[in-house]
Design a protein around this motif. Structure first.
Motif, short mmCIF file in Angstrom:
data_model
loop_
_atom_site.label_atom_id
_atom_site.label_comp_id
_atom_site.label_asym_id
_atom_site.label_seq_id
_atom_site.Cartn_x
_atom_site.Cartn_y
_atom_site.Cartn_z
N THR A 73 0.81 -1.21 0.00
CA THR A 73 0.00 0.00 0.00
C THR A 73 0.85 1.27 0.00
O THR A 73 0.55 2.21 -0.72
CB THR A 73 -0.95 0.01 1.21
N ILE A 79 -4.11 -0.34 -2.76
CA ILE A 79 -4.83 -0.58 -1.51
C ILE A 79 -5.19 -2.05 -1.41
O ILE A 79 -5.71 -2.63 -2.34
CB ILE A 79 -6.12 0.23 -1.44
N ILE A 274 -9.36 -3.77 8.19
CA ILE A 274 -9.43 -2.32 8.32
C ILE A 274 -8.49 -1.85 9.41
O ILE A 274 -7.84 -0.81 9.29
CB ILE A 274 -10.88 -1.90 8.57
N LEU A 277 -5.15 -1.61 7.95
CA LEU A 277 -5.03 -0.39 7.14
C LEU A 277 -4.83 0.82 8.04
O LEU A 277 -4.01 1.70 7.74
CB LEU A 277 -6.28 -0.19 6.29
N ILE A 281 -1.77 3.55 7.94
CA ILE A 281 -1.96 4.98 7.72
C ILE A 281 -1.41 5.77 8.90
O ILE A 281 -0.73 6.77 8.72
CB ILE A 281 -3.45 5.27 7.49
N LEU A 285 2.36 5.95 5.45
CA LEU A 285 2.45 5.18 4.23
C LEU A 285 3.79 5.41 3.57
O LEU A 285 4.25 6.55 3.47
CB LEU A 285 1.33 5.59 3.27
N PHE A 331 -10.99 3.59 15.53
CA PHE A 331 -10.15 3.30 14.37
C PHE A 331 -10.53 4.19 13.20
O PHE A 331 -9.67 4.76 12.53
CB PHE A 331 -10.28 1.84 13.93
N GLY A 332 -11.84 4.30 12.97
CA GLY A 332 -12.30 5.12 11.86
C GLY A 332 -11.86 6.56 12.02
O GLY A 332 -11.33 7.18 11.09
N ILE A 335 -8.17 6.91 11.35
CA ILE A 335 -7.87 6.86 9.91
C ILE A 335 -8.19 8.20 9.27
O ILE A 335 -7.37 8.82 8.59
CB ILE A 335 -8.69 5.76 9.21
N VAL A 336 -9.43 8.67 9.51
CA VAL A 336 -9.88 9.87 8.82
C VAL A 336 -9.07 11.09 9.26
O VAL A 336 -8.61 11.88 8.42
CB VAL A 336 -11.38 10.08 9.09
N LEU A 339 -5.57 11.00 7.83
CA LEU A 339 -5.54 11.28 6.39
C LEU A 339 -5.79 12.75 6.12
O LEU A 339 -5.26 13.33 5.18
CB LEU A 339 -6.59 10.44 5.67
N MET A 340 -6.63 13.37 6.97
CA MET A 340 -6.95 14.77 6.71
C MET A 340 -5.86 15.70 7.19
O MET A 340 -5.56 16.69 6.53
CB MET A 340 -8.29 15.13 7.36
#
Lengths: 364, 297
Positions: A73, A79, A274, A277, A281, A285, A331-332, A335-336, A339-340
């Motif tokens: 990834t 991905i 997930i 992943l 992240i 990465l 976790f969500g 991740i978000v 990434l942001m």
């Protein structure tokens, strides 16, 4: 190379060999050796509760898996939503063999390093097969290929009698030179084994990225047409990236099977994929150090979430299962948010820290 | 023979729901090239909103159906605004991973409510006696579900073909720069695409909830079965989504009708679509109706 081998300041590369060394300065090498020495020595001085020892072992298993996922990834830019399934392939290689020949067979208990290697190769084979669409297609479609592998894997394990329909399949205790590894030293023994494997895998990845086989992954990620023009085959490179990721995942799976002394379905679901992943992240990465930071951060977060859920249960009706809700939520969010706001992950903070030290004694 | 026809009928029922679920997914992909992995979670959210409006607020079911569609319309729009708007221009890989994150977040939020762990079913509002014709039975709920599905699919295709917003969506999917130059606001179109996707997801969720009952696991599985459907239909074709949805429903029904129980196989309906997906990716990745992009590696 200038006279001062300790600081990066004032040094410049005059050959390609110098640029591709594993450690740029002697300081780096010293730091890494000290860190490794500390990791090997600390169990002699303090004894951890077996719960926390298991967490540390879990982190190390995840590190091995993430080294693979980061290759596919982070470095190759594809991905993979089915990494837990590849880990599962490794784990079930050990489990199936122990089901066929018995979980106390000499191959399982004595030849476990061989088993771990075989699991790695099984993972690589499956990774290569799932990666085959990469010969024709780009990453959008590969998300679907890996996702469907995850679903097929879950069905195969869940519905086949041979795999005990997802119930636990036991794996015997391993034997070391000192005799059978008993209950008391089980986690410690696997801590050391995992540490050795992590170090080997870490150096393997670092070395791979110095050679043409690793650099072609990055080249294909950055611009596949240019890579094609330079004489690499983008399709085969991607399949090879998947196979490599599968190899690391398979090793991680086998270690997981031995660590828990059994294999069950619940460790290899889409949710776990997930989570892998998320680790990649959060770690960063396309950064080797990220493969170490990510699993540690996520597992520690997991631990904290459990503590929080237990604490909150005192004030809430006990019918709610708060941990199952808070875990995916955290976790969500992680991740978000990463990434942001910090798409390069924790490895970037480490890089900033290092670049400060690197220029020392000058400010810039 | 009547067993075969029964399977065909229930295949069409299931398939039309797949078509409706896939519609929203294709909408988002078509306008913004984002694979929305959180689609199943939006479907589930829509279904739960409908349920809570009907049962807890005692609103007539058709009205709450509409209200839930409106609610998810704005919900999906704000999701796009908060999370995806600032990622425009980032590599597509991070956008997809944001939707994976969203999937996890919505999962967590639903687990916080009772909907995450318990099963619910809508109060029956249609005659419970199924219609039986020549040995084939179909319940009123299924029939109404299929009718609603086809009405919605018709409305969506009209919306895409004729309305100004639909045309601007198609323009953006065709060429972002060109549509900007003729005055189409691309971010607004992305928002609207998500909003309409949310709307169709709520419709799909409510229909599923009425037919199979509300279970979070089943509902969000619809977000994953959407993948084989859209690949079979072609990623960016609305017609393809409808046709492929029905084909997929038929395949699943035939699988569970004829394969299960033989040769020690069970639950084949849950795995055949994915095997088909892998094979399709190898041999016909653009599906039945998709655009043949020259996207060779």
């Amino acid at each position: 190379m200038s006279a001062n081998r300790w600081l990066a300041t004032g040094n410049y590369f005059t050959t390609y060999q110098e640029e591709q060394r594993i450690f740029f300065t002697a300081l780096d090498r010293l730091f890494c050796s000290l860190l490794l020495a500390a990791l090997f020595i600390w169990p002699f001085f303090m004894e951890l509760d077996s719960k926390y020892m298991l967490v540390i072992d879990n982190i190390l298993v995840a590190v091995i898996a993430i080294l693979g996922l980061n290759l596919v990834t982070g470095f190759a830019g594809l991905i993979s939503v089915g990494h837990a399934a590849f880990v599962g392939v490794g784990a079930y290689t050990v489990a199936c063999l122990s089901r066929v020949i018995g979980d106390q067979h000499v191959l399982i208990t004595h030849a476990w390093p061989l088993m771990i290697l075989i699991s790695g190769f099984m993972g690589a084979i499956f990774g290569g097969i799932v990666g085959l669409p990469a010969l024709r297609l780009k990453h959008l479609y590969l998300v679907m290929a890996t996702l469907s592998f995850q679903m097929i894997f879950e069905w195969t394990i869940g519905f086949m009698d041979f795999f005990n329909q997802g119930q636990t399949i036991y794996v015997g205790r391993v034997v070391w030179f000192t005799g059978t590894v008993g209950r008391n030293e089980h986690y410690l023994f696997w801590y050391y084994t995992l540490l050795v494997v992590v170090v080997l895998c870490g150096f393997a990845v670092r070395n791979l990225l110095r050679t043409r086989y690793g650099r072609c992954l990055v080249a294909v990620r950055d611009n596949d047409r240019a890579a094609d023009a330079m004489g690499m085959h983008p399709g085969f490179t991607k399949v090879y990236a998947f196979a490599l990721a599968g190899f690391f995942a398979g090793i991680a799976g086998a270690m997981h099977a031995y660590l828990y002394r059994g294999v069950g379905m619940e460790s290899f679901t889409l949710h776990e994929s997930i989570q892998y992943l998320a680790m990649t992240i959060v770690g960063g990465l396309g950064a080797l150090t990220g493969s170490f930071f990510g699993p540690a951060a996520i597992k520690i977060l997991d631990l904290q979430v459990e503590v929080l859920a237990e604490w909150a249960l005192k004030y809430l009706p006990s019918t709610m299962n708060l941990a199952t809700a808070l875990r995916p939520l955290s976790f969500g969010l992680v991740i978000v948010l990463f990434l942001m706001f910090e798409p390069r992950g924790i490895a970037n903070w480490w890089r900033i820290l290092r670049s400060y030290v690197k220029l020392w004694p000058f400010r810039y | 023979m009547s067993y075969f026809l029964q399977l065909v009928v229930s295949g069409i029922v299931v398939g039309s729901i797949y078509a409706l679920s896939a519609l929203g997914f294709v909408l988002i992909y078509k306008s913004s090239r984002v694979l929305n992995l959180a689609h199943g979670q939006i479907i589930a959210t829509g279904a739960f909103i409908t349920y809570s409006l009907t049962v807890m607020a005692h609103i007539p079911i058709f009205l709450s159906f509409l209200l839930s569609m409106i609610a998810t319309f704005f919900l999906a729009m704000s999701v796009e605004k908060i999370f995806l708007r600032r990622l425009i221009g980032e590599p597509i890989i991070s956008v997809i991973m944001v939707t994976i994150g969203l999937m996890s977040i919505i999962d967590g939020l639903i687990y916080l409510t009772p909907f995450g762990s318990e099963n619910f079913s809508f109060p029956p509002f249609l005659p419970e006696q199924p219609i039986i014709y020549a040995g084939i039975s179909i319940s009123y709920t299924q029939l109404v579900g299929v009718i609603i599905t086809f009405i919605l699919i018709g409305a969506f295709s009209w919306f895409f073909k004729k309305s100004t917003v639909g045309i601007s969506m198609r323009a953006v999917s065709d060429d972002q720069l060109a549509s900007m130059s003729i005055g189409v606001s691309v971010p607004r179109v992305f928002g609207l695409a998500w909003a309409t996707a949310g709307l169709s997801a709520a419709a799909a969720g409510s229909v599923i909830g009425n037919i199979t009952g509300l279970n979070f696991g089943t509902l969000h599985a619809f977000g994953i079965i959407v993948f084989p459907v859209v690949i079979l239909g072609g990623l960016d074709s609305l017609l393809g989504a409808v046709v492929a949805g029905i084909i997929m429903g038929l395949i699943q029904q035939f699988a569970s009708g004829y394969l299960d129980g033989n040769w020690g196989l069970y639950g084949t309906a849950n795995v055949l679509p994915y095997i088909l997906l892998l094979v399709l990716l190898l041999f016909k990745p653009h599906g039945l109706f998709g655009t043949h992009e020259i996207e060779r590696v």
